[in-house]
Write a protein that holds these residues in place. Structure first.
Motif, PDB file in Angstrom:
ATOM      1  N   SER A  39       0.863  -1.185   0.000  1.00 43.76           N
ATOM      2  CA  SER A  39       0.000   0.000   0.000  1.00 43.76           C
ATOM      3  C   SER A  39       0.897   1.231   0.000  1.00 43.76           C
ATOM      4  O   SER A  39       1.742   1.388   0.879  1.00 43.76           O
ATOM      5  N   ARG A  74       0.958   5.500  -0.381  1.00 37.85           N
ATOM      6  CA  ARG A  74       0.253   6.781  -0.399  1.00 37.85           C
ATOM      7  C   ARG A  74       1.284   7.889  -0.592  1.00 37.85           C
ATOM      8  O   ARG A  74       2.273   7.963   0.138  1.00 37.85           O
ATOM      9  N   TYR A 116       1.590  12.009  -0.760  1.00 40.78           N
ATOM     10  CA  TYR A 116       0.913  13.262  -0.423  1.00 40.78           C
ATOM     11  C   TYR A 116       1.701  14.433  -1.010  1.00 40.78           C
ATOM     12  O   TYR A 116       2.918  14.530  -0.814  1.00 40.78           O
ATOM     13  N   ASP A 118      -1.253  -1.004  -4.336  1.00 39.73           N
ATOM     14  CA  ASP A 118      -2.435  -0.184  -4.065  1.00 39.73           C
ATOM     15  C   ASP A 118      -1.927   1.247  -3.892  1.00 39.73           C
ATOM     16  O   ASP A 118      -1.426   1.615  -2.839  1.00 39.73           O
ATOM     17  N   LYS A 160      -2.217   5.504  -4.187  1.00 37.78           N
ATOM     18  CA  LYS A 160      -3.062   6.703  -4.205  1.00 37.78           C
ATOM     19  C   LYS A 160      -2.179   7.935  -4.129  1.00 37.78           C
ATOM     20  O   LYS A 160      -1.242   8.000  -3.333  1.00 37.78           O
ATOM     21  N   TYR A 161      -2.510   8.924  -4.988  1.00 35.42           N
ATOM     22  CA  TYR A 161      -1.804  10.208  -5.005  1.00 35.42           C
ATOM     23  C   TYR A 161      -2.777  11.255  -4.474  1.00 35.42           C
ATOM     24  O   TYR A 161      -3.851  11.467  -5.037  1.00 35.42           O
ATOM     25  N   ILE A 162      -2.419  11.916  -3.386  1.00 33.64           N
ATOM     26  CA  ILE A 162      -3.336  12.829  -2.689  1.00 33.64           C
ATOM     27  C   ILE A 162      -2.778  14.245  -2.753  1.00 33.64           C
ATOM     28  O   ILE A 162      -1.702  14.525  -2.217  1.00 33.64           O
ATOM     29  N   ILE A 216      -7.903  12.955  -4.685  1.00 32.52           N
ATOM     30  CA  ILE A 216      -7.279  11.647  -4.547  1.00 32.52           C
ATOM     31  C   ILE A 216      -7.390  10.900  -5.869  1.00 32.52           C
ATOM     32  O   ILE A 216      -8.484  10.704  -6.399  1.00 32.52           O
ATOM     33  N   ASN A 217      -6.262  10.514  -6.421  1.00 32.23           N
ATOM     34  CA  ASN A 217      -6.228   9.724  -7.642  1.00 32.23           C
ATOM     35  C   ASN A 217      -5.618   8.368  -7.323  1.00 32.23           C
ATOM     36  O   ASN A 217      -4.485   8.283  -6.851  1.00 32.23           O
ATOM     37  N   GLY A 218      -6.391   7.325  -7.557  1.00 32.82           N
ATOM     38  CA  GLY A 218      -5.927   5.982  -7.254  1.00 32.82           C
ATOM     39  C   GLY A 218      -5.621   5.188  -8.517  1.00 32.82           C
ATOM     40  O   GLY A 218      -6.232   5.413  -9.560  1.00 32.82           O
ATOM     41  N   LYS A 231      -4.779   1.097  -9.869  1.00 32.64           N
ATOM     42  CA  LYS A 231      -4.731  -0.329  -9.565  1.00 32.64           C
ATOM     43  C   LYS A 231      -3.803  -1.030 -10.559  1.00 32.64           C
ATOM     44  O   LYS A 231      -3.439  -0.481 -11.588  1.00 32.64           O
ATOM     45  N   ASN A 253      -6.638  -0.163 -16.331  1.00 31.31           N
ATOM     46  CA  ASN A 253      -7.211   0.716 -15.317  1.00 31.31           C
ATOM     47  C   ASN A 253      -8.454   1.418 -15.845  1.00 31.31           C
ATOM     48  O   ASN A 253      -8.558   1.738 -17.032  1.00 31.31           O
TER      49      ASN A 253
END
Length: 602
Positions: A138, A140, A142, A181, A183-185, A194-196, A198, A233
């Protein structure tokens, strides 16, 4: 010579002593290995935690539930890893104006390391790893906009200088992350965006941190290459009106490219239902791109400054379809918001692309007319060309503020069109200009747009060349158009009781005989030049403005000037007072007379 019994006994004793000696040596080696194993495991764990803190100036910490080392196979397994930033340290960095723009949070269930050499770490302080693999982590990221850094407080030491107290060098041949997994926040906005992603995989090759690696310009953050791959995606736009999907995305820091296959931006509703969702005029887009190549990317600038610098963007087998429903009221705002100048300025990512190359693509614009209930369309196929200097970077714009494009396409797939279009990217009035030449084409192909939107049908005519030149801005478009044509005959249309378009005989006769110029140049007259003049109201978009501007020039070329149209209306009134419509026989004779006149010209 045979061995005696006495010699056999002596040889047997030697073998026993050698065996005992080997067992003792192996026992000692195993004992030492087990000892080192128990000594080095907590040492590596402590060193790893201390290394992360030291190399990041205490910004990041790493924790894990268990670290297991097998000194015989050289494998290491670390479980329940948490790599995260210390909020208090980051807060202090912000006050000191030395904080990075990106923060990372990584959580990993199991990390596997193969062919690590514990003795080299323990004895020589060299960390050498063959491969490191992580599955389903995972991640993340930011992003926060940072102030200009206070250079007096920035730690300018290299990574090796920070680590040299604990390790002389670090070398990892391959690192792989699978099924991330991600995510770009973006924390710059009031509501973080938030852009996720997969099905993301990352492979890092040849990581080297030593006393000289920071000087190796072929390396990107101490690596030879970072390869990012994303498969299949699909996600929705922020307003929920579009689905964005792609088959594959691939990026390489070594080869400095990014590739996207099968990119599609598909509206979630058909044309009319889509427009009714908004309740006002708003363009609907359908985008399809078979291949998108972005080359010459400066990944260092992209990650450090969040600025995109690239040498070229190559679009292959792409298509853009734009639709507008005219039956809806205009938006409370201005439909001119889709001017390319404005869209480029509104990009949050500062970007400079030297050249955009378009190959074997298509473009179409269509409108739904509420009076006819039909859709008019203009389309360009086999579109190829280049656009130079596409940028919203203030420094680049000071050097060159014009984006210039040169294209070749086929209008309605029939007539070749050579087209140039230029944009003044710093103009406060969105200045732009375009010019072009349309080669040989039958006029009847324009019916696809003139029938539903202008209630005009082209029965015959041949356009030999069409040349035009227009200067325009956010509101006004002015220019000239010359159409060399002959044998033009049109029909004026009306709606019948069944809401179908049919030819108005009287209006068509008056238009062809009293309004329309059958040829250009007409016999004994110079070549006519049509004037292009159009003012864009708020209810008209950029693409619609281009078509409506060009249409004013077309009308003037064929004789439909505003003065002649007014004259037509007056003559049509007097014509109606003179008597009823002509019979079929009279109309037949009139058509034959027109044919004879055309033959005599030839």
């Amino acid at each position: 010579m045979p061995i005696t019994q006495e010699e056999k006994k002596k040889l047997s004793k030697k073998v026993k002593w050698i065996s005992v000696l080997l067992i003792v040596i192996l026992t000692i080696v195993l004992s030492v290995s087990v000892y080192i194993y128990y000594q080095i495991e907590p040492l590596v764990a402590a060193r790893l935690k201390e290394t992360i803190k030291s190399s990041t100036n205490n910004l990041y910490t790493i924790s894990f539930s268990k670290l297991s080392i097998n000194p015989f196979t050289g494998s290491v397994i670390i479980r329940d890893i948490v790599f995260e930033a210390n909020d208090k340290v980051y807060g202090q960095f912000k006050r000191d104006r030395i904080n990075p723009s990106h923060l990372y949070e990584i959580r990993i269930k199991v990390l596997k390391i193969k062919h690590v050499h514990p003795l080299k770490i323990y004895l020589k302080k060299d960390l050498v790893i063959s491969s490191l693999s992580v599955e389903r982590p995972s991640v993340r990221v930011y992003y926060e906009k940072t102030l200009e850094k206070d250079s007096s407080k920035v730690d300018t030491r290299t990574a090796w200088q920070r680590l040299s107290k604990y390790l002389h060098s670090i070398k990892i041949e391959r690192v792989s992350f699978k099924e991330i997994d991600f995510k770009y926040i973006d924390r710059r906005l009031k509501k973080p965006e938030i852009n996720g992603i997969k099905n993301l995989s990352i492979t890092v090759n040849d990581i080297l941190i030593d006393s000289l690696s920071h000087r190796d310009e072929s390396r990107f953050y101490y690596t030879k290459n970072i390869l990012v791959e994303i498969f299949d995606n699909q996600f929705s736009s922020n307003d929920g009106m579009y689905t964005i999907m792609f088959d594959k995305m691939e990026m390489s820091t070594l080869k400095k490219y990014a590739l996207v296959n099968g990119l599609k931006v598909i509206p979630n509703y058909p044309e009319i239902p889509f427009s009714l969702k908004w309740g006002y005029k708003k363009a609907r887009y359908v985008v399809k791109m078979n291949e998108v190549w972005l080359n010459g990317i400066d990944y260092k600038t992209l990650t450090d400054r969040r600025q995109l610098h690239a040498s070229s963007l190559h679009l292959k087998n792409a298509s853009l379809d734009v639709f507008m429903n005219k039956q809806l009221p205009k938006a409370s705002g201005d439909l001119g918001a889709n001017f390319p100048h404005l869209l480029l300025r509104q990009l949050r990512l500062t970007s400079t692309i030297d050249t955009i190359k378009i190959e074997k693509s298509a473009l179409s614009y269509s409108e739904h007319d509420p009076f006819t209930g039909k859709k008019g369309k203009i389309s360009f196929t086999a579109l190829s060309g280049e656009i130079f200097n596409v940028t919203n970077d203030s420094i680049s714009l000071r050097n060159n503020n014009w984006a210039k494009g040169k294209f070749t396409s086929f209008l309605y797939g029939k007539g070749r069109l050579d087209f140039n279009m230029n944009f003044n990217l710093t103009s406060p009035v969105m200045e732009y200009n375009y010019s072009g030449k349309l080669h040989e084409m039958q006029a009847k192909y324009f019916n696809e747009i003139t029938r539903p939107l202008a209630l005009l049908e082209v029965s015959s005519g041949q356009a030999h060349t069409v040349t035009f030149s227009v200067k325009a801005d956010y509101r006004n478009a002015n220019g000239t158009m010359r159409i060399v044509y002959d044998d033009l005959n049109i029909g004026i249309l009306k709606l019948n009781r069944n809401k179908n378009l049919q030819r108005s005989t009287i209006l068509s006769l008056v238009a062809n005989n009293l309004l329309l110029k059958e040829d250009n140049p007409s016999k004994g007259e110079p070549l006519r030049t049509g004037k292009i003049s159009y003012y864009r109201p708020d209810s008209i978009s950029f693409y619609s403005m281009i078509w409506k501007s060009v249409f004013t020039g077309i009308k003037e070329n064929i004789g439909m000037t505003p003065e002649r149209e007014k004259d037509l209306q007056m003559k049509f009134k007097s014509f109606k007072q003179e008597g009823p419509e002509k019979s079929k026989e009279e109309r037949r004779l009139q058509r034959e007379e027109r044919r004879k006149r055309r033959k005599n010209k030839v």
